[in-house]
Design a protein around this motif. Structure first.
Motif: not given
Length: 414
Positions: A95-96, A174, A176-177, A181-183, A195-196, A205
């Motif tokens: 997730n990077h 969100w 802390d994203l 990084r992705g989530r 994805w940020r 995003y």
């Protein structure tokens, strides 16, 4: 070749539809469209100035679904990727996202773009297609490369209000994203990968959406309380802000190297003279010689040790007042395009001689300047007087420019 046109909602028989086409049709009050590959996307929705202002000061939505996506997976996927990029792929966490150039064996850039890691053995490359190059490099490695462009829609949510809109639409925090990084999340039970990242130089995003859910996700975002600040953004507006952020494009700011170059682009820069190394495109910070061997390493190392590179790319500001004055002296209407001029490049002169070329030139309503990228010999003193040969009129005008380091607008990663 890219086309621009005005009209009523598009006929599906002529152009491919993205997951967000239906929503874009409703929002595109001007009826201005442009093509990206087989897709037709809005050129602008309201006005370029209004949309670029929203990107910097509020929020925007842009459909980036036609962006090529290559799924690289298999037991040897990480090893394969690490052999092909100058960055250390072993440092990419799950997730990077990595922004990276991809180089041929001569150290020239094939494409540059995002590399997303989904698992230990799964990556997605979002850049121009490299089918031939990847196939030639695979050898006996246990890895599969698949074009999955049509399996996801990508919706860019960018701007200072992007975080509050995303939180209201999902009901989750969100903040802390971290950058790049992705989530995973859900929009009304729709699975979405967030994805940020982005191509605008502002906080934002990218939402990867199942094709059937594109319209619902679009509506979920614009229906939030903070969604009232959203301006849908077209191709022309995004093109300007990516120049402000110092982001280059293949075939526009450099010619693609590698075996896929002619196949991938039937327009734009294709001549070998426009090939460029990462150093020449202000991407040298992504070359890591400590990681071991990778495609183009020998050529790039020799370049780094040779005391300089062939060319260097600069932020270029055109003296547009002098340009307008020159037009008026000729009793001609000043021509300063509101959109980025993509091709062909304009000549740059120093001491009366052509010493370089300029790409991605256009009016930035945010900066109130005509800007672009200057490609000049690396040894040139940036304080030297340089002229741009403005060829938008019947008789070209040599207008002075000023040079500085990229980007024009410093990206915000907070």
């Amino acid at each position: 070749m890219s086309l621009e046109f005005f009209g009523s909602p598009l006929t599906d028989r002529l152009f491919a539809c993205s997951p967000f086409t239906a929503a874009a049709r409703r929002a595109n009050v001007q009826g201005a469209w442009a093509t990206w590959g087989d897709n037709a996307l809005p050129e602008f929705f309201s006005s370029i100035a209004l949309e670029t202002a929203a990107i910097r000061n509020a929020a925007m939505l842009e459909d980036k679904s036609p962006l090529a996506k290559i799924h690289v997976h298999g037991p040897d996927a990480a090893r394969f990727i690490n052999r092909l990029i100058p960055r250390d792929a072993t440092q990419i966490a799950i997730n990077h996202a990595y922004y990276t150039p991809w180089c041929d064996d001569l150290g020239k850039v094939i494409v540059e773009g995002m590399l997303l890691r989904l698992s230990e053995t799964d990556f997605i490359v979002t850049a121009g297609l490299m089918n031939r190059w990847l196939s030639r490099q695979r050898g006996r490695l246990d890895v599969v490369c698949e074009d999955v462009t049509d399996l996801f829609g990508i919706l860019a949510l960018q701007g200072p209000n992007a975080l509050s809109i995303l939180q209201e639409a999902t009901g989750h925090d969100w903040s802390d994203l971290g950058f790049s990084r992705g989530r995973r999340a859900e929009f009304s039970s729709v699975p979405v990968h967030v994805w940020r990242t982005g191509f605008t130089g502002v906080k934002g995003y990218e939402l990867w959406v199942p094709p059937e859910a594109g319209n619902n996700v679009w509506e979920a975002l614009v229906s939030t309380p903070s969604g009232a600040s959203i301006e849908p953004c077209g191709h022309a507006s995004q093109d300007i802000v990516r120049v402000e952020a110092g982001m280059v494009l293949p075939a526009i700011d450099y010619a693609r190297a590698g075996p896929d170059s002619v196949q991938a682009h039937s327009y734009g820069l294709v001549d070998d003279a426009y090939h460029a190394s990462p150093y020449e495109l202000n991407l040298g910070r992504f070359v890591d010689f400590s990681k071991g061997d990778f495609a183009g390493r020998s050529a790039l190392f020799a370049e780094s040790q040779a005391g300089g590179i062939g060319r260097r790319i600069w932020a270029m500001r055109v003296d547009w007042r002098q340009l307008v004055s020159s037009y008026l002296e000729r009793d001609e209407m000043p021509i300063v395009n509101g959109k980025i001029r993509r091709i062909p490049p304009m000549e740059l002169l120093s001491g009366g001689d052509v010493t370089g070329f300029a790409t991605s030139i256009g009016w930035s309503s945010n900066l109130k300047e005509v800007i672009g990228f200057a490609h000049l010999p690396a040894h040139l003193d940036p304080h030297e007087v340089v002229f741009l040969r403005w060829d938008e009129s019947e008789h070209p005008i040599d207008v002075p420019v000023s040079l500085s380091t990229l980007p024009f607008v410093k990206p915000s990663r907070k």
